[in-house]
Design an enzyme around this catalytic site. Structure first.
Site, short mmCIF file in Angstrom:
data_model
loop_
_atom_site.label_atom_id
_atom_site.label_comp_id
_atom_site.label_asym_id
_atom_site.label_seq_id
_atom_site.Cartn_x
_atom_site.Cartn_y
_atom_site.Cartn_z
N ALA A 77 0.81 -1.22 0.00
CA ALA A 77 0.00 0.00 0.00
C ALA A 77 0.84 1.27 0.00
O ALA A 77 0.39 2.33 -0.43
CB ALA A 77 -0.93 -0.02 1.22
N THR A 111 0.27 5.62 -1.50
CA THR A 111 -0.10 6.73 -0.60
C THR A 111 0.16 8.08 -1.28
O THR A 111 -0.59 9.03 -1.08
CB THR A 111 0.72 6.68 0.71
OG1 THR A 111 2.11 6.62 0.38
CG2 THR A 111 0.31 5.48 1.55
N ILE A 158 -4.98 -3.59 -4.21
CA ILE A 158 -6.23 -3.90 -4.93
C ILE A 158 -6.74 -2.65 -5.65
O ILE A 158 -7.84 -2.63 -6.16
CB ILE A 158 -7.31 -4.39 -3.94
CG1 ILE A 158 -7.56 -3.31 -2.87
CG2 ILE A 158 -6.90 -5.71 -3.31
CD1 ILE A 158 -8.75 -3.58 -1.98
N HIS A 188 -3.86 -10.24 -3.37
CA HIS A 188 -5.01 -10.04 -2.47
C HIS A 188 -6.26 -9.69 -3.24
O HIS A 188 -7.20 -9.13 -2.67
CB HIS A 188 -4.67 -8.97 -1.42
CG HIS A 188 -3.63 -9.45 -0.47
ND1 HIS A 188 -2.87 -8.61 0.31
CD2 HIS A 188 -3.21 -10.71 -0.17
CE1 HIS A 188 -2.03 -9.33 1.04
NE2 HIS A 188 -2.22 -10.61 0.77
N CYS A 227 -20.40 -20.88 -6.11
CA CYS A 227 -20.22 -21.41 -7.48
C CYS A 227 -19.25 -20.58 -8.31
O CYS A 227 -19.02 -20.88 -9.48
CB CYS A 227 -21.59 -21.46 -8.18
SG CYS A 227 -22.25 -19.84 -8.62
N CYS A 237 -27.22 -20.02 -7.42
CA CYS A 237 -27.15 -21.07 -6.37
C CYS A 237 -27.47 -20.54 -4.98
O CYS A 237 -27.46 -21.32 -4.02
CB CYS A 237 -25.73 -21.69 -6.37
SG CYS A 237 -24.51 -20.63 -5.59
N ILE A 273 9.11 6.78 -1.44
CA ILE A 273 9.25 6.05 -2.70
C ILE A 273 9.29 7.00 -3.89
O ILE A 273 10.16 6.90 -4.75
CB ILE A 273 8.08 5.05 -2.85
CG1 ILE A 273 8.23 3.92 -1.83
CG2 ILE A 273 8.03 4.48 -4.26
CD1 ILE A 273 7.01 3.04 -1.70
N1 APR Z 1 7.16 5.98 0.70
C1 APR Z 1 7.75 4.94 1.34
N2 APR Z 1 7.10 4.11 2.19
C2 APR Z 1 5.79 4.38 2.43
C3 APR Z 1 5.10 5.44 1.82
C4 APR Z 1 5.85 6.26 0.91
N3 APR Z 1 5.29 7.30 0.27
N4 APR Z 1 3.81 5.43 2.27
C5 APR Z 1 3.71 4.40 3.14
N5 APR Z 1 4.89 3.76 3.24
C6 APR Z 1 5.21 2.55 4.00
C7 APR Z 1 4.71 2.56 5.43
O1 APR Z 1 5.69 3.06 6.30
C8 APR Z 1 4.44 1.07 5.67
O2 APR Z 1 5.58 0.42 6.23
O3 APR Z 1 4.51 1.51 3.36
C9 APR Z 1 4.21 0.49 4.29
C10 APR Z 1 2.76 0.07 4.08
O4 APR Z 1 2.52 -1.00 4.96
P1 APR Z 1 1.02 -1.49 5.24
O5 APR Z 1 0.17 -0.29 5.52
O6 APR Z 1 1.11 -2.60 6.25
O7 APR Z 1 0.52 -2.07 3.83
P2 APR Z 1 0.87 -3.49 3.20
O8 APR Z 1 2.26 -3.92 3.58
O9 APR Z 1 0.55 -3.38 1.76
O10 APR Z 1 -0.21 -4.46 3.92
C11 APR Z 1 -0.28 -5.81 3.44
O11 APR Z 1 -2.26 -6.17 4.77
O12 APR Z 1 -4.19 -5.11 5.43
C12 APR Z 1 -3.68 -6.11 4.64
O13 APR Z 1 -4.51 -7.00 2.64
C13 APR Z 1 -3.99 -5.83 3.19
O14 APR Z 1 -2.57 -5.95 1.24
C14 APR Z 1 -2.64 -5.50 2.59
C15 APR Z 1 -1.69 -6.29 3.47
#
Ligand code: APR
Length: 260
Positions: free
Chosen positions: A30, A34, A109, A127, A138, A163, A244
């Site tokens: 994720a 962001t 997603i 995911h 089904c 179903c 990033i």
């Molecule tokens: N640059 C660098 N790192 C970033 C940035 C950015 N702009 N924005 C967020 N992060 C880092 C955060 O510090 C965090 O460590 O990205 C990471 C996101 O981690 P999570 O929020 O845990 O997301 P993710 O690892 O994708 O979660 C995995 O958990 O909730 C379930 O199914 C959901 O796919 C998800 C899975």
């Protein structure tokens, strides 16, 4: 992992590791979205700091949980629709297009990899995908828009017309079976790559977070670019803590300002 001072040392090291690699596979979380305006899960203020996940078991056991799961789905899909791919999505699509990456494995997603120009067949969505839904019994496919209208009209969670099974968005919930084909494809990419590039994941969720470890054990170099430390930092060639977007702008300056 050698300890680098922040700044050019790490950026130079990232450039060197990427330039020496011909089969780069990105593993994204994720954190790659962001900067496109989509909140992640575990950062301060992230989604899990505001709401509790609905587990697969709760979804199956409670009409209220099913309706809440759908409400969240439609709300998040509006957020995804307003978001635009950022330079990280463009950079990964660029690597695939120029033949230096066989594909991308994502936990996300939000659809931004494909909207950033990545060929759908080059994307492994561990995911699931927020634009699809299916019957849990089904597996019949359903369109989300039709589901939203049905819930508005009937006021209850939709069931399969064939179903009677529960219809659920095609997103893997906590406690739900992982998609076998996607897991197999992810491990195949992990075993064939010479560099696995982790972007924006806290690497807290299994089995997804085992993919970078499989790559490492198969002989690939592991590079992690994340705002905070992760459990795999100490086995990586480079764990770069930073933003990033800004970091990749330093590696792919030609992509700055490019938009899809
Ligand atoms: N640059 C660098 N790192 C970033 C940035 C950015 N702009 N924005 C967020 N992060 C880092 C955060 O510090 C965090 O460590 O990205 C990471 C996101 O981690 P999570 O929020 O845990 O997301 P993710 O690892 O994708 O979660 C995995 O958990 O909730 C379930 O199914 C959901 O796919 C998800 C899975």
């Amino acid at each position: 992992m050698a300890a680098f001072e922040s700044g050019n040392g790490e950026l130079g090291e990232l450039r060197r590791l990427l330039s020496e690699s011909q089969r780069i596979v990105a593993f994204t979380g994720a954190g790659i979205s962001t900067e496109s305006g989509i909140p992640d899960f575990r950062s301060p203020g992230g989604i899990w700091s505001r709401i509790k996940p609905i587990t697969f078991q709760e979804f199956m056991a409670s009409e209220e949980a099913r309706l809440e799961d759908w409400r969240r789905r439609f709300e998040m899909n509006r957020v995804y629709g307003d978001a635009r791919p950022n330079i990280a999505h463009l950079a990964l699509a660029h690597l695939v297009a120029e033949g230096r990456s066989p594909g991308v494995v994502t936990q996300n997603i939000d659809g931004l990899h494909v909207r950033g120009g990545l060929a759908p067949e080059r994307l492994v969505e561990l995911h699931g995908n927020a634009t699809r839904a299916h019957c849990l019994a089904c597996r019949r496919h359903y369109e989300l828009d039709a589901i939203e209208d049905r819930i508005a009209a009937e006021g209850r969670a939709p069931r399969c017309e064939d179903c009677g099974g529960f219809i659920k968005s095609a997103i893997v919930s906590f406690g739900e079976q992982m998609p076998e084909d996607e897991m197999r494809r992810a491990f195949e990419l992990a075993e064939e790559c010479d560099l696995m590039l982790v972007l924006g994941s806290s690497l807290q969720v299994q089995p997804a977070a085992s993919v970078p470890l499989v790559a490492k054990r198969a002989g690939a170099r592991l590079v992690i670019l994340n705002r905070e430390a992760t459990p795999l930092d100490e086995v990586s060639e480079l764990a770069l803590q930073g933003e990033i977007g800004a970091t990749l702008a330093g590696v792919f300056p030609q992509l700055i300002g490019e938009h899809h």
